[in-house]
Design an enzyme around this catalytic site. Sequence first.
Site, PDB file in Angstrom:
ATOM      1  N   LYS A 158       0.596  -1.494  -0.089  1.00  0.00           N
ATOM      2  CA  LYS A 158       0.064  -0.527   0.235  1.00  0.00           C
ATOM      3  C   LYS A 158       0.721   0.951  -0.314  1.00  0.00           C
ATOM      4  O   LYS A 158       1.000   2.524   1.148  1.00  0.00           O
ATOM      5  CB  LYS A 158      -1.188  -0.422   1.555  1.00  0.00           C
ATOM      6  CG  LYS A 158      -1.990   0.924   0.841  1.00  0.00           C
ATOM      7  CD  LYS A 158      -3.084   0.743   2.046  1.00  0.00           C
ATOM      8  CE  LYS A 158      -4.060   1.908   1.938  1.00  0.00           C
ATOM      9  NZ  LYS A 158      -5.017   2.054   1.046  1.00  0.00           N
TER      10      LYS A 158
HETATM   11  N1  PMP Z   1      -7.656  -1.180  -3.121  1.00  0.00           N
HETATM   12  C1  PMP Z   1      -6.669   0.168  -2.812  1.00  0.00           C
HETATM   13  C2  PMP Z   1      -6.237   0.402  -4.165  1.00  0.00           C
HETATM   14  C3  PMP Z   1      -7.257   0.245  -1.608  1.00  0.00           C
HETATM   15  O1  PMP Z   1      -6.461   1.396  -2.132  1.00  0.00           O
HETATM   16  C4  PMP Z   1      -8.215  -0.149  -0.516  1.00  0.00           C
HETATM   17  C5  PMP Z   1      -8.344   0.556   0.397  1.00  0.00           C
HETATM   18  N2  PMP Z   1      -7.654   0.680   1.351  1.00  0.00           N
HETATM   19  C6  PMP Z   1      -8.192  -1.429  -1.141  1.00  0.00           C
HETATM   20  C7  PMP Z   1      -8.074  -1.688  -2.570  1.00  0.00           C
HETATM   21  C8  PMP Z   1      -8.756  -2.021  -0.131  1.00  0.00           C
HETATM   22  O2  PMP Z   1      -9.372  -2.535   0.756  1.00  0.00           O
HETATM   23  P1  PMP Z   1      -8.907  -2.743   2.127  1.00  0.00           P
HETATM   24  O3  PMP Z   1      -9.929  -3.200   2.060  1.00  0.00           O
HETATM   25  O4  PMP Z   1      -7.920  -3.309   2.983  1.00  0.00           O
HETATM   26  O5  PMP Z   1      -8.967  -1.115   2.882  1.00  0.00           O
END
Ligand code: PMP
Length: 299
Positions: A158
């Site tokens: 991330k």
């Molecule tokens: N894809 C992207 C590009 C994101 O920014 C997020 C949010 N963090 C997600 C998927 C979903 O991840 P999560 O469920 O862990 O928030």
Amino acid sequence: MALVPFDDREGFIWWNGKTLPWRDAKLHVLTHGLHYASAVFEGERAYNGNIFRLRDHSERLINSAGLLGFTIPWSAEQIDAACIEAVRANGLTDAYVRPIAWRGSEQLAVSAQLTTINLAIATWAWPSYFAGDKMKGIRLAISDWLRPDPRTAPTASKATGLYMTGTLSKHDAEARGFDDALMLDWRGRIAEATGANVFFVINGDLHTPTPDCFLDGITRRSVMALARSRQINVIERPIMPEEMANATEVFLAGTAAEVTPVRQIGDYTFTPGAITEALVRDYTQLVQLPPEEVARRLA
Ligand code: PMP
């Protein structure tokens, strides 16, 4: 509505072990993380005083940094405690939580071996990512930007740099009157939205793309577990855009977006229905539970 700038608010921000007054949480313009995107972050939500799946987020933050070649000088346990402290210091019980780790300003060139690693955690109230009548569903444009080959970028991280095409896609979608964008990957397969994963109901089964070049979201995994507890068949596989013609329901899943019904993607239209409604409800209930009970439900 007047925008309240993020650098001019009341409250406190956790910053390298200290709790600073919000407006004092500043960094120098010559910071490696700003110039070279050597930064990783998390997006979490606290409900009812508990941060949902906190340890999973803290571990992902540490792993994201590792994929960018740096080590956060705090353990998952310490990061958990810092996130909880940030929420507490601001007197919040329901909030969005944003930890970010970045390379500092000791060096400013491509090489950054001697930079120190910083960690800050901010938190604020953020009720609903997609405002309005939720069950009506949002509309997504199909982006021209593609999620990259994992040999091109550390796609499991991330990392802030990966959001460059996210913002371009989202702005383009908004300029065309859509709420968000669906991004395809480098092979032309369906990947995800700009800040959430995507699910399709096809013949009563739940299909979602294999996360091999984009984030395997924590919400995505929660939703898959919730669907399986309802005896819904969950299928992770490569999905091509043309297959959207067979989908009856579509929704997004992400920490900020939670479970958000979708009524249109490009020229394809869908009607949020029973499966989406059930999972919106299940997820809304799950996040309110104490952490031990969440772990039990998802086991
Ligand atoms: N894809 C992207 C590009 C994101 O920014 C997020 C949010 N963090 C997600 C998927 C979903 O991840 P999560 O469920 O862990 O928030």
